[in-house]
Design a protein around this motif. Structure first.
Motif, PDB file in Angstrom:
ATOM      1  N   SER A   9     -11.257  31.900 -12.223  1.00 56.25           N
ATOM      2  CA  SER A   9      -9.717  32.563 -12.173  1.00 56.25           C
ATOM      3  C   SER A   9     -10.311  33.838 -12.242  1.00 56.25           C
ATOM      4  CB  SER A   9      -8.574  32.543 -13.409  1.00 56.25           C
ATOM      5  OG  SER A   9      -9.784  32.660 -13.846  1.00 56.25           O
ATOM      6  N   GLY A  10     -11.677  34.061 -12.687  1.00 61.52           N
ATOM      7  CA  GLY A  10     -11.561  35.820 -12.214  1.00 61.52           C
ATOM      8  C   GLY A  10     -12.088  35.722 -11.101  1.00 61.52           C
ATOM      9  N   PHE A  11     -13.069  34.816 -10.147  1.00 61.07           N
ATOM     10  CA  PHE A  11     -13.894  34.722  -9.103  1.00 61.07           C
ATOM     11  C   PHE A  11     -12.345  34.737  -8.207  1.00 61.07           C
ATOM     12  CE2 PHE A  11     -15.309  32.830  -5.082  1.00 61.07           C
ATOM     13  CZ  PHE A  11     -16.292  33.461  -5.411  1.00 61.07           C
ATOM     14  N   LEU A  12     -11.566  34.111  -8.342  1.00 56.46           N
ATOM     15  CA  LEU A  12     -10.768  34.364  -7.469  1.00 56.46           C
ATOM     16  C   LEU A  12      -9.984  35.621  -7.672  1.00 56.46           C
ATOM     17  CD1 LEU A  12      -8.595  33.107  -5.183  1.00 56.46           C
ATOM     18  CD2 LEU A  12      -7.318  31.658  -6.746  1.00 56.46           C
ATOM     19  N   ALA A  13      -8.957  36.293  -8.928  1.00 50.11           N
ATOM     20  CA  ALA A  13      -9.191  37.105  -9.012  1.00 50.11           C
ATOM     21  C   ALA A  13      -9.343  38.540  -7.928  1.00 50.11           C
ATOM     22  CB  ALA A  13      -8.613  37.680 -10.132  1.00 50.11           C
ATOM     23  N   GLY A  14     -11.171  38.701  -8.569  1.00 42.17           N
ATOM     24  CA  GLY A  14     -12.097  39.816  -8.396  1.00 42.17           C
ATOM     25  C   GLY A  14     -12.102  39.680  -6.011  1.00 42.17           C
ATOM     26  N   LEU A  15     -11.423  38.540  -6.352  1.00 41.64           N
ATOM     27  CA  LEU A  15     -11.365  38.422  -4.289  1.00 41.64           C
ATOM     28  C   LEU A  15     -10.875  39.147  -3.991  1.00 41.64           C
ATOM     29  CD1 LEU A  15     -13.251  37.146  -1.731  1.00 41.64           C
ATOM     30  CD2 LEU A  15     -11.817  34.708  -2.267  1.00 41.64           C
ATOM     31  N   VAL A  16      -9.317  38.380  -4.679  1.00 38.05           N
ATOM     32  CA  VAL A  16      -8.201  39.331  -3.517  1.00 38.05           C
ATOM     33  C   VAL A  16      -8.296  40.846  -3.846  1.00 38.05           C
ATOM     34  CG1 VAL A  16      -6.205  39.412  -3.431  1.00 38.05           C
ATOM     35  CG2 VAL A  16      -7.026  37.886  -4.269  1.00 38.05           C
ATOM     36  N   ALA A  17      -8.570  40.891  -5.268  1.00 30.72           N
ATOM     37  CA  ALA A  17      -8.626  41.992  -5.423  1.00 30.72           C
ATOM     38  C   ALA A  17     -10.085  42.958  -4.859  1.00 30.72           C
ATOM     39  CB  ALA A  17      -8.826  42.433  -6.773  1.00 30.72           C
ATOM     40  N   GLY A  18     -10.824  42.585  -4.518  1.00 30.28           N
ATOM     41  CA  GLY A  18     -12.545  43.267  -3.467  1.00 30.28           C
ATOM     42  C   GLY A  18     -11.593  43.397  -2.269  1.00 30.28           C
ATOM     43  N   ILE A  19     -10.724  42.604  -1.655  1.00 26.90           N
ATOM     44  CA  ILE A  19     -10.347  42.126  -0.283  1.00 26.90           C
ATOM     45  C   ILE A  19      -9.206  43.678   0.208  1.00 26.90           C
ATOM     46  CG2 ILE A  19      -8.873  41.524   1.788  1.00 26.90           C
ATOM     47  CD1 ILE A  19     -10.185  38.882   0.419  1.00 26.90           C
ATOM     48  N   LEU A  20      -8.206  43.779  -0.968  1.00 23.13           N
ATOM     49  CA  LEU A  20      -7.482  45.344  -0.819  1.00 23.13           C
ATOM     50  C   LEU A  20      -8.155  46.230  -1.785  1.00 23.13           C
ATOM     51  CD1 LEU A  20      -4.743  43.690  -3.280  1.00 23.13           C
ATOM     52  CD2 LEU A  20      -4.987  43.633  -0.640  1.00 23.13           C
ATOM     53  N   ALA A  21      -9.346  45.842  -2.188  1.00 18.97           N
ATOM     54  CA  ALA A  21     -10.250  47.131  -2.670  1.00 18.97           C
ATOM     55  C   ALA A  21     -11.316  48.123  -1.441  1.00 18.97           C
ATOM     56  CB  ALA A  21     -10.537  47.762  -3.778  1.00 18.97           C
ATOM     57  N   THR A  22     -11.525  46.698  -0.534  1.00 19.73           N
ATOM     58  CA  THR A  22     -12.435  47.076   1.110  1.00 19.73           C
ATOM     59  C   THR A  22     -11.534  48.004   1.473  1.00 19.73           C
ATOM     60  OG1 THR A  22     -13.635  45.117  -0.217  1.00 19.73           O
ATOM     61  CG2 THR A  22     -13.728  45.780   1.968  1.00 19.73           C
ATOM     62  N   ALA A  23      -9.895  47.578   2.056  1.00 19.64           N
ATOM     63  CA  ALA A  23      -9.409  47.686   2.922  1.00 19.64           C
ATOM     64  C   ALA A  23      -9.083  49.336   2.329  1.00 19.64           C
ATOM     65  CB  ALA A  23      -8.334  46.964   2.519  1.00 19.64           C
ATOM     66  N   LEU A  24      -8.770  49.985   1.269  1.00 22.96           N
ATOM     67  CA  LEU A  24      -8.944  50.569   0.763  1.00 22.96           C
ATOM     68  C   LEU A  24     -10.075  52.210   0.827  1.00 22.96           C
ATOM     69  CD1 LEU A  24      -6.609  52.783  -0.638  1.00 22.96           C
ATOM     70  CD2 LEU A  24      -8.149  52.010  -2.698  1.00 22.96           C
ATOM     71  N   MET A  25     -11.111  50.982   0.983  1.00 15.90           N
ATOM     72  CA  MET A  25     -12.145  52.033   1.173  1.00 15.90           C
ATOM     73  C   MET A  25     -12.204  53.241   2.537  1.00 15.90           C
ATOM     74  SD  MET A  25     -15.826  50.518   0.396  1.00 15.90           S
ATOM     75  CE  MET A  25     -15.515  50.522  -0.976  1.00 15.90           C
ATOM     76  N   LEU A  26     -12.173  51.550   3.810  1.00 17.38           N
ATOM     77  CA  LEU A  26     -12.160  51.603   5.050  1.00 17.38           C
ATOM     78  C   LEU A  26     -10.799  52.491   5.488  1.00 17.38           C
ATOM     79  CD1 LEU A  26     -12.525  48.176   6.077  1.00 17.38           C
ATOM     80  CD2 LEU A  26     -14.676  49.713   5.621  1.00 17.38           C
ATOM     81  N   LEU A  27      -9.760  52.428   4.413  1.00 18.22           N
ATOM     82  CA  LEU A  27      -8.643  53.521   5.071  1.00 18.22           C
ATOM     83  C   LEU A  27      -9.328  54.780   4.675  1.00 18.22           C
ATOM     84  CD1 LEU A  27      -5.908  53.692   6.212  1.00 18.22           C
ATOM     85  CD2 LEU A  27      -5.199  53.764   3.670  1.00 18.22           C
ATOM     86  N   LEU A  28      -9.771  54.739   3.559  1.00 18.97           N
ATOM     87  CA  LEU A  28     -10.537  56.527   2.853  1.00 18.97           C
ATOM     88  C   LEU A  28     -10.840  57.387   3.987  1.00 18.97           C
ATOM     89  CD1 LEU A  28     -10.131  55.772  -0.553  1.00 18.97           C
ATOM     90  CD2 LEU A  28      -8.419  57.113   0.726  1.00 18.97           C
ATOM     91  N   SER A  29     -12.292  56.121   3.516  1.00 18.96           N
ATOM     92  CA  SER A  29     -12.949  57.010   5.079  1.00 18.96           C
ATOM     93  C   SER A  29     -13.233  57.028   6.142  1.00 18.96           C
ATOM     94  CB  SER A  29     -14.007  55.443   4.936  1.00 18.96           C
ATOM     95  OG  SER A  29     -15.036  55.695   6.607  1.00 18.96           O
ATOM     96  N   ALA A  30     -11.619  56.172   6.568  1.00 19.19           N
ATOM     97  CA  ALA A  30     -10.948  56.882   8.005  1.00 19.19           C
ATOM     98  C   ALA A  30     -10.672  58.127   8.412  1.00 19.19           C
ATOM     99  CB  ALA A  30     -10.984  55.794   9.181  1.00 19.19           C
ATOM    100  N   THR A  31      -9.011  58.716   7.315  1.00 19.02           N
ATOM    101  CA  THR A  31      -9.006  59.317   7.186  1.00 19.02           C
ATOM    102  C   THR A  31      -9.228  60.780   6.194  1.00 19.02           C
ATOM    103  OG1 THR A  31      -7.492  58.029   5.599  1.00 19.02           O
ATOM    104  CG2 THR A  31      -6.919  57.474   7.461  1.00 19.02           C
ATOM    105  N   LEU A  32      -9.957  60.353   5.323  1.00 14.10           N
ATOM    106  CA  LEU A  32      -9.461  61.580   4.216  1.00 14.10           C
ATOM    107  C   LEU A  32     -11.001  61.730   4.269  1.00 14.10           C
ATOM    108  CD1 LEU A  32      -7.239  60.794   1.472  1.00 14.10           C
ATOM    109  CD2 LEU A  32      -7.244  62.156   3.590  1.00 14.10           C
ATOM    110  N   GLY A  33     -12.360  60.612   5.059  1.00  9.65           N
ATOM    111  CA  GLY A  33     -13.605  61.050   4.589  1.00  9.65           C
ATOM    112  C   GLY A  33     -14.466  60.979   3.605  1.00  9.65           C
TER     113      GLY A  33
END
Length: 548
Positions: free
Chosen positions: A14-38
């Motif tokens: 359950s933790g692995f699956l929750a971490g995977l979904v949360a990780g995908i969303l957090a990674t998407a946020l990371m790339l967005l912040l990198s592309a827009t706000l440095g």
């Protein structure tokens, strides 16, 4: 038998699956912040560290095997790896959490899950900033990165909070689903469901593995022969005196490269796995400093007000195969680097190199004597337009006669040094002097083409020497046994490629076309095949066609 408590395996899953979904969303946020706000992009940082450990020959082999998009595939692999690391962290965190009995879970879950999520975010923030980033050479909390420590601290905090809070949300939801299902499922039912999931996972991984091997095999097979360079005839390495160029009336041959490459068609290569920097002219500054007596800084408006010059110049990437696409030509406008160095006063005795620093943490150097040549420019415009972002806006370096990795884009600093500075690619095993090796390419016909027998056609292409010009291009239609001299188009300068063409009426049958070039100093193109790493490729571009 009814189950009243989750097993360790169930908690990890359950933790692995929750971490995977949360990780995908957090990674998407990371790339967005990198592309827009440095903000920081950990896949970029990790990818840069990995390529530094990779020998140049291995890097070049993978590049040629996978193709021009190799760095993008590399980035996607790292991206997937990052998400799996997040999933693993989630699984381990789930095991570490003091989970209460299922009977009281609904009343107590929020009391322990949300604080745990915040604690997880803090631990990840410290782990990445104090351990991971220093190991990759980025410094504590990215102190060595161009985005600076503050941006790194802030973006890592946002990403960590996003992961921690999303993780507890999905973990909370999954545990509740377990709670509801366990009320009606026996242990035997759960074992059967678990085995079914394992079978699906094994089959999915097998399909992905076979598909990946198939793609790599297909790329390897289809790339074979497109830049064949196995013709190694005996030829003089230098002709004295050099041949007189055969300029003449030039036909408009379909498939031949344009003499001037448009900005949108000009080849683009950078170290960045996905996103190149976007620089605002209003905040950009160019610092000239180091072993000089009068260091100074220019804004974009100030540098645009300085006297500029224009020059036609071609550029080629050091990773370009013989016959490859990473070569283009443009009209550039900028300020001689020598003029910018002169404004900095006297250069200290013993200074030997000039280092160019860039917004994306790239750096490379050229020798001081090369920096003072009148054709070495800090370019501000390209083909009568403002320098595009993808080509280094606001300013980039142009160094005729040297491979493209030395033509640093997005320049922020020009530093005079008294040491043998080794740049980003030199630390990875590529050449430091990096002089362009004489090359020629057949643009048309394409390899594998079927031509009409006994009908007039053309063989045409480009030849390039760096900064020595082209005096002759020879073409063979029989695999290098006999040669014919092609007609050249008068180039706009000796710093550019030269277009060439040869009329041909092919007899029926198979033909092996080969091309070679001679520069203005009489140097003959090296026929010995060599891969791009570490000094640039060599050999004759050779293609096979059929006439019927």
């Amino acid at each position: 038998m009814k189950i009243t408590q989750l097993s360790r395996k169930q908690r990890f899953n359950s933790g692995f699956l929750a971490g995977l979904v949360a990780g995908i969303l957090a990674t998407a946020l990371m790339l967005l912040l990198s592309a827009t706000l440095g903000g920081i992009s950990l896949p970029e940082v990790f990818g840069s560290a990995l390529t530094q450990l990779m020998p140049a020959s291995v890097f070049d082999y993978l590049h040629q095997l996978i193709g021009g998009d190799a760095k993008h595939y590399f980035f996607y692999i790292i991206l997937i790896g990052q998400c799996l690391v997040f999933a693993l962290i989630g699984g381990l965190a789930s095991l570490a959490l003091p989970l209460p009995p299922l009977a009281s879970l609904r009343d107590e879950q929020e009391q322990w899950l949300w604080p745990a999520g915040l604690l997880l975010a803090l631990l990840l923030w410290l782990l990445v900033g104090l351990v991971f980033l220093p190991l990759t050479g980025a410094g504590i909390f990215g102190a060595q990165l161009n985005i600076g420590t503050f941006n790194t601290l802030l973006s890592l905090a946002v990403d960590g909070l996003a992961f921690g809070l999303l993780f507890v949300f999905f973990q909370n939801w999954l545990i509740m689903r377990y709670w509801h299902s366990l009320g009606t499922m026996t242990a035997e039912d759960m074992l059967e469901a678990s085995e079914n999931r394992r079978q699906i996972l094994r089959r999915g991984l097998a399909v992905v593995g076979v598909a990946t091997l198939g793609v790599l095999a297909w790329r390897f097979i289809t790339s074979a022969g497109t830049t064949a360079t196995t013709i190694v005839p005996r030829v003089k390495s230098k002709i004295i005196p050099p041949p007189t160029p055969r300029y003449g009336t030039f036909s408009s041959v379909p498939g031949l490269s344009s003499e001037i490459t448009s900005n949108d068609q000009y080849y683009v290569v950078s170290k960045n796995l996905v996103s190149d920097p976007t620089v605002a002219a209003s905040s950009w500054q160019l610092k000239v400093y180091g072993k000089v007596t009068q260091p100074y800084t220019l804004t974009y408006d100030q540098i645009m007000a300085l006297p500029r010059k224009q020059q036609y110049e071609s550029m080629m990437c050091i990773s370009n195969e013989v016959g490859g696409p990473y070569m283009s030509n443009a009209l550039w406008e900028g300020i001689p680097l020598a003029d910018l160095l002169t404004r900095a006063g006297k250069i200290a005795q013993g200074a030997s190199k000039v280092v160019l620093h860039a917004t994306d943490d790239y750096a490379d150097s050229i020798h001081l004597t090369k920096a003072l040549e009148p054709t070495t420019l800090v370019a501000l415009r390209m083909n009568d337009a403002t320098l595009p972002q993808g080509h280094g806006f606001p300013a980039r370096l142009l160094v005729p006669g040297i491979y493209g990795m030395k033509h640093v884009k997005w320049i922020t600093g020009i530093e005079v040094v008294d040491n043998d500075f080794q740049g980003y690619w030199q630390q990875r095993g590529w050449s430091d002097p990096a002089p362009i090796r004489l090359t020629s390419r057949i643009d048309t016909p394409l390899t594998g083409a079927t031509l009409k027998a006994n009908k007039d056609t053309y063989i045409a292409g480009v030849a390039f020497s760096g900064n020595k010009g082209i005096s002759e291009v020879d073409v063979s239609m029989d695999g290098g046994k006999t040669w014919s001299v092609a007609t050249l188009k008068q180039p706009p300068s000796n710093l550019t490629w030269v277009l060439w063409e040869l009329p041909w009426k092919p007899a029926a049958g198979n033909h092996t076309l080969v091309v070679r070039a001679v520069d203005m100093e009489g140097n003959v193109q090296d026929p010995s095949p060599a891969p791009p790493a570490p000094d640039g490729s060599s050999g004759y571009h050779t293609i096979a066609v059929m006439a019927q």
